[in-house]
Design an enzyme around this catalytic site. Structure first.
Site, mmCIF file in Angstrom:
data_model
loop_
_atom_site.group_PDB
_atom_site.id
_atom_site.type_symbol
_atom_site.label_atom_id
_atom_site.label_comp_id
_atom_site.label_asym_id
_atom_site.label_seq_id
_atom_site.Cartn_x
_atom_site.Cartn_y
_atom_site.Cartn_z
ATOM 1 N N TRP A 141 2.599 -3.357 6.368
ATOM 2 C CA TRP A 141 2.606 -3.594 4.930
ATOM 3 C C TRP A 141 3.801 -4.433 4.502
ATOM 4 O O TRP A 141 4.927 -4.207 4.923
ATOM 5 C CB TRP A 141 2.664 -2.263 4.178
ATOM 6 C CG TRP A 141 1.341 -1.569 4.094
ATOM 7 C CD1 TRP A 141 0.132 -2.033 4.524
ATOM 8 C CD2 TRP A 141 1.096 -0.278 3.545
ATOM 9 N NE1 TRP A 141 -0.847 -1.114 4.283
ATOM 10 C CE2 TRP A 141 -0.292 -0.021 3.679
ATOM 11 C CE3 TRP A 141 1.894 0.695 2.958
ATOM 12 C CZ2 TRP A 141 -0.881 1.159 3.243
ATOM 13 C CZ3 TRP A 141 1.306 1.862 2.520
ATOM 14 C CH2 TRP A 141 -0.073 2.091 2.661
ATOM 15 N N LYS A 199 -1.179 -6.816 3.860
ATOM 16 C CA LYS A 199 -1.140 -6.202 5.181
ATOM 17 C C LYS A 199 -1.170 -7.319 6.212
ATOM 18 O O LYS A 199 -2.201 -7.930 6.484
ATOM 19 C CB LYS A 199 -2.316 -5.237 5.359
ATOM 20 C CG LYS A 199 -2.011 -4.187 6.416
ATOM 21 C CD LYS A 199 -2.894 -2.961 6.272
ATOM 22 C CE LYS A 199 -2.385 -1.850 7.192
ATOM 23 N NZ LYS A 199 -3.230 -0.647 7.099
ATOM 24 N N THR A 236 -8.344 2.239 -20.004
ATOM 25 C CA THR A 236 -7.487 1.423 -19.154
ATOM 26 C C THR A 236 -8.345 0.435 -18.370
ATOM 27 O O THR A 236 -9.438 0.777 -17.936
ATOM 28 C CB THR A 236 -6.644 2.313 -18.211
ATOM 29 O OG1 THR A 236 -5.851 1.486 -17.378
ATOM 30 C CG2 THR A 236 -7.499 3.224 -17.351
ATOM 31 N N GLU A 253 -3.268 6.862 -17.778
ATOM 32 C CA GLU A 253 -3.716 8.185 -17.331
ATOM 33 C C GLU A 253 -2.621 9.235 -17.415
ATOM 34 O O GLU A 253 -2.879 10.426 -17.219
ATOM 35 C CB GLU A 253 -4.193 8.107 -15.861
ATOM 36 C CG GLU A 253 -5.439 7.269 -15.637
ATOM 37 C CD GLU A 253 -5.139 5.800 -15.368
ATOM 38 O OE1 GLU A 253 -4.059 5.328 -15.797
ATOM 39 O OE2 GLU A 253 -5.977 5.128 -14.751
#
Lengths: 540, 540
Positions: free
Chosen positions: B440, B435, B182, B327
């Site tokens: 956020w 941010k 990946t 994964e």
């Protein structure tokens, strides 16, 4: 990849997290229905684990359950094994001697007993060598009057227990989780141990679109008892998928089953053919709306084609025959259709539905005779053998293991053929096969044919000794009410068979009975039938 | 229970035994479509195993594949791992340096390469340290002109090989079967090893009625490449269930995809949203009959709501968003509906479909922030962590393992919230979070909103440095053809966002681009975008 063990614990967590409001609809007595959301189920399972731990349950302790299908039994299905202990689901229909045997043999230390079954069980108490505690599963927190010591109320224990109890997450996936005993032809019942891994994989199989397709939006109702082969694994899978489950409790009957289907909009139900025959009878008398059903699963013994046809044709409900044994957790195969069967006639549909069907993904089956694996020709008979991760590898502490478990395969004792499409068709039990003049005759084929005759309610065909052919088939028939058991009927039935089978397959005689003797799980008890007939023949 | 290992080998056996006539429909070049029954697939997979064994493949040998979706690649999916060797599916879209890196890092000894990709790969040959043999996957038995030694024709090898080869049945289920790498934000790609056990369990999950419900009667077409996270595991599961599979080969385009859906009556297809946007465009221009589709699965990046709505409302085809990573094998979650969502309005349907959805049975997810697990309120953001039996436990021989695998959990690097119903909603990558003034801002929410505007084809929102707030969002927009990129449009888009978000979330500016840079698998490459914008800002 992570070495995350396959544990039933994850099922409880999943149901609690994702489906807290989905219901377990549990009937515990006449007119008493509980509606328990999975949120409470998870808490109560942990409380049960806490309470039983306080009574001495440890890793590996055997806890027996002696009860019908209800939410407390379901809590035990998880509350016991998720701690690392083992739930022994005792078949309440065994003879008293066998009940005592299995409890002693499994070395159950705690017994969870339905309130209405406690009087029966407590009579056996003097024979039980390892039991230290009795827990009465009932709606009351009172304990019934009894001379036994260490009798507790399930609900009182739950009230006093803590739901802070945490199930260990580091159990080995091969830890035993459950046990059932299966009746033997002779001798004591034989024990089968289920592991977490086996039950988890079996649950995945039940959820496959190509198998039962069990899913969140289903409302399942296992009629098959929770003390019989894990109620075919459905209660486990239902918790995994957040499926609504209806547990019909004690003393159910066809009317109650139909009422529950109608009221709770059941989508999937499972039981033995005898149940479905009785359900149809009730349905014809008192119609109900059963359109919510997307399938009926039938197993345990052969389903008559007339039964299948009525569901498929009249009610437009898929009637799926399954095959499995206590030793196989139990699901081995299902009579589901593959894509090439999309345009079958109703006759062809019924023919395929009556087979034991396609092997579940993850299992391997073979049919073997003295020459090895038989061809897939729908004709050549042999013994069915099975292997896979949810198949038992032995009988629990039992010498009979050597007869049934060989070279990594389980020998089912069932005689079968394989169709060209890979559908299993059982033709007999090894013990029930009729060998006439050196050739095998399938008693099941003859029985199924007889049961398609309009006058016949049930039929069993057994071998009787014969001077020349060694064995010959004899038909035992129970007629529908109103039919006359006379020579005319006998002749009619034999002619009916002559039109369908080779001459030497047709039974030499027909005996009319009031009832076919059955095992505790509804299978024909052919041994008893043969004994009964032998007596009768000797009397003549 | 029997200790039967969970092995891919059983999939081949099952397909061969039960579904020998079902087809793999494989496009290997323009105007070349092969129709291979599973019977032949099984034989050819064993022949491939025999041929590669003769070339030196042993237990644990890494065999690289460098190819599109076709039957030869599928044969390698089984022929290699079923012997105990490992198939390394190389992402052909990696940079040449990274391709050489992954082959050297995995220590591939044999490479299976598509004929039309061989010229590209052979240029890298001088950099490859472990490769001993090249096998050209193409329809011809001729070998292309090359200076390389040990170049073989796949078909010539198959011709010469024996189908008596038998796959071992006693492999440990934790034996590595496959590998993918990946892309990393910085540095070389990271390797993930898949085991037989992980792939078998993942296949069960794909077959669950509550997941993709993959089954025998499906005709699946994975558009997602077989070199990308196992083509989402679909080719494996298809062999398990006897599902017809359409493998679209090299150089496919929206017109070809639609032609294949129409001609082969595809029921289930899967790919990235970019593909589906392009497919819709083609479909509007040149209508096809796509009524055979029972679902479209979309993943890899967020699916715009307009896209979902068009499939759901106009074409009445369920458009299911999935989530997963290399994964995670990859399936973690799917935006399927639960029973309580039966009566949703179309707007609500689209809202739920746009989420990453319900966690697959068998996996556990948590969303954590500095205070621990976040509440399931649909608002509180945190990093998504996952664990389960088909989740990687490490990066292959890579120090970066320590950053992503902690305390038995995989840290995805994705920022998410959990809705009250337990549906995952990705809001950002940790690396892409904005941010602003200590709070956020979800770039994904802003992007999704922009992409519902009729003038917008694609949009990405990235953080740009800001003196006061440290970071502020900037919108990068690609307009539909015919739309004018001017101040009027800019104002329109910002007002559009102001009506939907808190004021401080609304980007400070809009930049119009011809194209959003994307990774090799179609995800927005925000790092490149930020670099590009920084350059542009510096130029000003």
């Amino acid at each position: 990849m992570m070495q995350t063990p396959l544990l039933l614990t994850s099922f409880v967590k999943r149901a609690e997290q994702f489906f807290p409001d989905k219901l377990i609809i549990s009937r515990t007595a006449e007119n008493t229905i509980h509606r328990i959301p999975y949120r409470d189920f998870a808490k109560r399972s942990r409380k049960l684990a806490d309470a039983l731990t306080k009574l001495g349950m440890k890793h590996g302790t055997k806890v027996g359950s002696f009860g019908w299908n209800h939410h407390r039994h379901l809590e035990a299905y998880f509350g016991v094994p998720c701690t690392g202990a083992v739930l022994h689901m005792i078949n309440i229909r065994l003879s008293p001697e066998h009940i005592a045997y299995v409890i002693n043999h499994a070395e159950d230390e705690i017994l969870l007993v339905d309130d209405n079954l406690f009087p029966h069980l407590s009579q056996l108490a003097p024979m039980l060598k390892t039991v230290k505690h009795y827990v009465i599963m009932g709606d009351s927190t009172e304990i019934p009057e009894t001379k036994l010591e260490n009798v507790h109320s399930y609900e009182a224990l739950i009230e006093a227990a803590s739901d802070d109890f945490e199930f260990p997450e580091d159990l080995d996936e091969n830890t035993p989780a459950g046990m059932c005993y299966t009746s033997a032809t002779t001798g004591n019942p034989k024990g089968v141990v289920y592991t977490h891994r086996g039950l988890v994989l079996h649950s995945y199989a039940l959820g496959l679109a190509d198998a039962m397709g069990m899913r969140e939006r289903d409302v399942i109702m296992p009629i098959v008892p929770m003390f019989h082969a894990n109620a075919w694994g459905m209660p486990f899978a239902a918790v995994f998928f957040g499926t609504t489950q209806v547990l019909p409790g004690p003393g159910f009957n066809p009317a109650l089953i139909l009422d529950l289907i109608e009221q709770e909009k059941v989508t999937l139900t499972a039981g033995v053919p005898t149940i479905w025959l009785a359900v149809l009878k009730e349905l014809e008398k008192n119609p109900r709306d059963i359109a919510s059903l997307r399938a009926v699963v039938s197993g345990g013994s052969a389903s008559p084609k007339g039964l299948i046809r009525t569901f498929e044709e009249k009610y437009r409900i898929p009637f799926i025959v399954g095959y499995g044994l206590t030793e196989t957790t139990p699901l081995v195969s299902l009579s589901v259709f593959t894509s090439k069967m999309d345009n079958l006639t109703m006759d062809e549909r019924v023919d395929i539905r009556s087979l034991q069907g396609l092997t579940m993904p993850g299992l391997e089956v073979q049919i073997i005779n003295e020459k090895g694996e038989v061809p897939w020709d729908g004709k050549t008979m042999g013994e069915l053998i099975v292997r896979g991760p949810w198949i038992a590898s032995e009988y629990y502490k039992d010498e009979r293991t050597v007869n049934a478990f060989k070279d990594g395969w389980f020998y089912t004792g069932d005689i079968a053929v394989m169709t060209g499409d890979g559908y299993l068709k059982l033709t007999d039990r090894t013990a029930d096969l009729i060998k006439s003049g050196g050739e095998w005759i399938s008693s099941v084929d003859l029985e199924n044919a007889l049961m398609t005759h309009e006058a016949v309610f049930e039929a069993a065909v057994v071998a009787v000794p014969h001077e020349k052919w060694l064995e010959r088939p004899l038909a035992c028939v129970v007629l529908h009410e109103g039919q006359t058991a006379d020579d005319e009927m006998k002749k009619q039935l034999l002619t009916y068979l002559e039109n369908q089978f080779a001459k030497w397959w047709v039974p030499d005689d027909v005996v009319f009975l009031d009832e076919i003797p059955k095992t505790s799980v509804g299978k024909f008890l052919k041994r008893a039938l043969r004994d009964q007939l032998t007596e009768r023949l000797e009397e003549v």
